[in-house]
Design a protein around this motif. Structure first.
Motif, PDB file in Angstrom:
ATOM      1  N   VAL A   1     -18.267 -15.793  -8.233  1.00 37.16           N
ATOM      2  CA  VAL A   1     -17.752 -16.581  -9.344  1.00 37.16           C
ATOM      3  C   VAL A   1     -17.933 -18.055  -9.011  1.00 37.16           C
ATOM      4  O   VAL A   1     -17.568 -18.505  -7.929  1.00 37.16           O
ATOM      5  CB  VAL A   1     -16.259 -16.266  -9.608  1.00 37.16           C
ATOM      6  CG1 VAL A   1     -15.732 -17.086 -10.776  1.00 37.16           C
ATOM      7  CG2 VAL A   1     -16.076 -14.772  -9.882  1.00 37.16           C
TER       8      VAL A   1
ATOM      9  N   THR B   1     -21.012 -27.770  -9.928  1.00 41.05           N
ATOM     10  CA  THR B   1     -20.319 -26.734  -9.172  1.00 41.05           C
ATOM     11  C   THR B   1     -19.438 -27.378  -8.105  1.00 41.05           C
ATOM     12  O   THR B   1     -19.903 -28.188  -7.312  1.00 41.05           O
ATOM     13  CB  THR B   1     -21.317 -25.773  -8.513  1.00 41.05           C
ATOM     14  OG1 THR B   1     -22.131 -25.198  -9.539  1.00 41.05           O
ATOM     15  CG2 THR B   1     -20.604 -24.665  -7.754  1.00 41.05           C
TER      16      THR B   1
ATOM     17  N   GLU C   1     -14.108  -8.957 -15.476  1.00 45.18           N
ATOM     18  CA  GLU C   1     -12.872  -9.659 -15.823  1.00 45.18           C
ATOM     19  C   GLU C   1     -11.921  -9.749 -14.636  1.00 45.18           C
ATOM     20  O   GLU C   1     -11.353 -10.803 -14.345  1.00 45.18           O
ATOM     21  CB  GLU C   1     -12.175  -8.925 -16.971  1.00 45.18           C
ATOM     22  CG  GLU C   1     -11.835  -9.800 -18.142  1.00 45.18           C
ATOM     23  CD  GLU C   1     -11.240  -8.956 -19.250  1.00 45.18           C
ATOM     24  OE1 GLU C   1     -10.089  -8.521 -19.115  1.00 45.18           O
ATOM     25  OE2 GLU C   1     -11.963  -8.747 -20.236  1.00 45.18           O
TER      26      GLU C   1
ATOM     27  N   VAL D   1     -13.183 -12.235 -11.983  1.00 51.74           N
ATOM     28  CA  VAL D   1     -12.913 -13.637 -12.312  1.00 51.74           C
ATOM     29  C   VAL D   1     -11.447 -13.969 -12.054  1.00 51.74           C
ATOM     30  O   VAL D   1     -11.129 -15.026 -11.497  1.00 51.74           O
ATOM     31  CB  VAL D   1     -13.315 -13.965 -13.769  1.00 51.74           C
ATOM     32  CG1 VAL D   1     -12.846 -15.348 -14.167  1.00 51.74           C
ATOM     33  CG2 VAL D   1     -14.822 -13.834 -13.935  1.00 51.74           C
TER      34      VAL D   1
ATOM     35  N   VAL E   1     -14.484 -24.917 -15.532  1.00 57.18           N
ATOM     36  CA  VAL E   1     -15.150 -23.683 -15.931  1.00 57.18           C
ATOM     37  C   VAL E   1     -15.200 -22.712 -14.760  1.00 57.18           C
ATOM     38  O   VAL E   1     -15.476 -23.107 -13.631  1.00 57.18           O
ATOM     39  CB  VAL E   1     -16.606 -23.988 -16.394  1.00 57.18           C
ATOM     40  CG1 VAL E   1     -17.330 -22.724 -16.784  1.00 57.18           C
ATOM     41  CG2 VAL E   1     -16.619 -24.982 -17.534  1.00 57.18           C
TER      42      VAL E   1
ATOM     43  N   GLU F   1     -17.145 -19.024 -14.100  1.00 56.49           N
ATOM     44  CA  GLU F   1     -18.059 -18.043 -14.690  1.00 56.49           C
ATOM     45  C   GLU F   1     -18.746 -17.235 -13.595  1.00 56.49           C
ATOM     46  O   GLU F   1     -18.908 -17.685 -12.466  1.00 56.49           O
ATOM     47  CB  GLU F   1     -19.085 -18.717 -15.587  1.00 56.49           C
ATOM     48  CG  GLU F   1     -19.984 -19.682 -14.882  1.00 56.49           C
ATOM     49  CD  GLU F   1     -20.927 -20.398 -15.848  1.00 56.49           C
ATOM     50  OE1 GLU F   1     -21.972 -20.869 -15.363  1.00 56.49           O
ATOM     51  OE2 GLU F   1     -20.640 -20.466 -17.048  1.00 56.49           O
ATOM     52  N   LEU F   2     -19.146 -16.044 -13.985  1.00 55.20           N
ATOM     53  CA  LEU F   2     -19.849 -15.158 -13.048  1.00 55.20           C
ATOM     54  C   LEU F   2     -21.266 -15.666 -12.814  1.00 55.20           C
ATOM     55  O   LEU F   2     -21.929 -16.108 -13.757  1.00 55.20           O
ATOM     56  CB  LEU F   2     -19.922 -13.738 -13.608  1.00 55.20           C
ATOM     57  CG  LEU F   2     -18.651 -12.937 -13.592  1.00 55.20           C
ATOM     58  CD1 LEU F   2     -18.859 -11.631 -14.325  1.00 55.20           C
ATOM     59  CD2 LEU F   2     -18.204 -12.669 -12.180  1.00 55.20           C
ATOM     60  N   ASP F   3     -21.704 -15.584 -11.587  1.00 58.68           N
ATOM     61  CA  ASP F   3     -23.091 -15.866 -11.259  1.00 58.68           C
ATOM     62  C   ASP F   3     -23.872 -14.595 -11.595  1.00 58.68           C
ATOM     63  O   ASP F   3     -23.670 -13.557 -10.965  1.00 58.68           O
ATOM     64  CB  ASP F   3     -23.217 -16.217  -9.772  1.00 58.68           C
ATOM     65  CG  ASP F   3     -24.630 -16.570  -9.369  1.00 58.68           C
ATOM     66  OD1 ASP F   3     -25.507 -16.656 -10.251  1.00 58.68           O
ATOM     67  OD2 ASP F   3     -24.853 -16.760  -8.173  1.00 58.68           O
TER      68      ASP F   3
END
Length: 66
Positions: free
Chosen positions: A6, A18, A31, A34, A56, A58-60
């Motif tokens: 993540v 990042t 889900e 995260v 933010v 988010e999944l890589d």
């Protein structure tokens, strides 16, 4: 169970930078990965909510391994 990475980013003028990544070795679904990463990120930075350090999470997409 799958492995996830993540990414946490801070947005400056609409551009994401990042600020950290968290690897989750096992999670039932994206889900949960995260949520677990958000808790770990907050603990690592000594804050109650991860949003104090990042905008933010988010999944890589390339990091998911079944």
């Amino acid at each position: 169970m799958s492995q996830y990475r993540v990414l946490f980013a801070k947005q400056i003028l609409g551009v994401p930078f990042t600020v950290g990544t968290v690897e989750i070795a096992r999670a039932r679904d994206p889900e949960r990965a995260v949520r677990a990463a958000a808790l770990r990120f907050a603990r690592h930075h000594g804050v109650e909510d991860w949003r104090e350090r990042a905008d933010v999470a988010e999944l890589d997409g390339a990091a998911r391994v079944s």
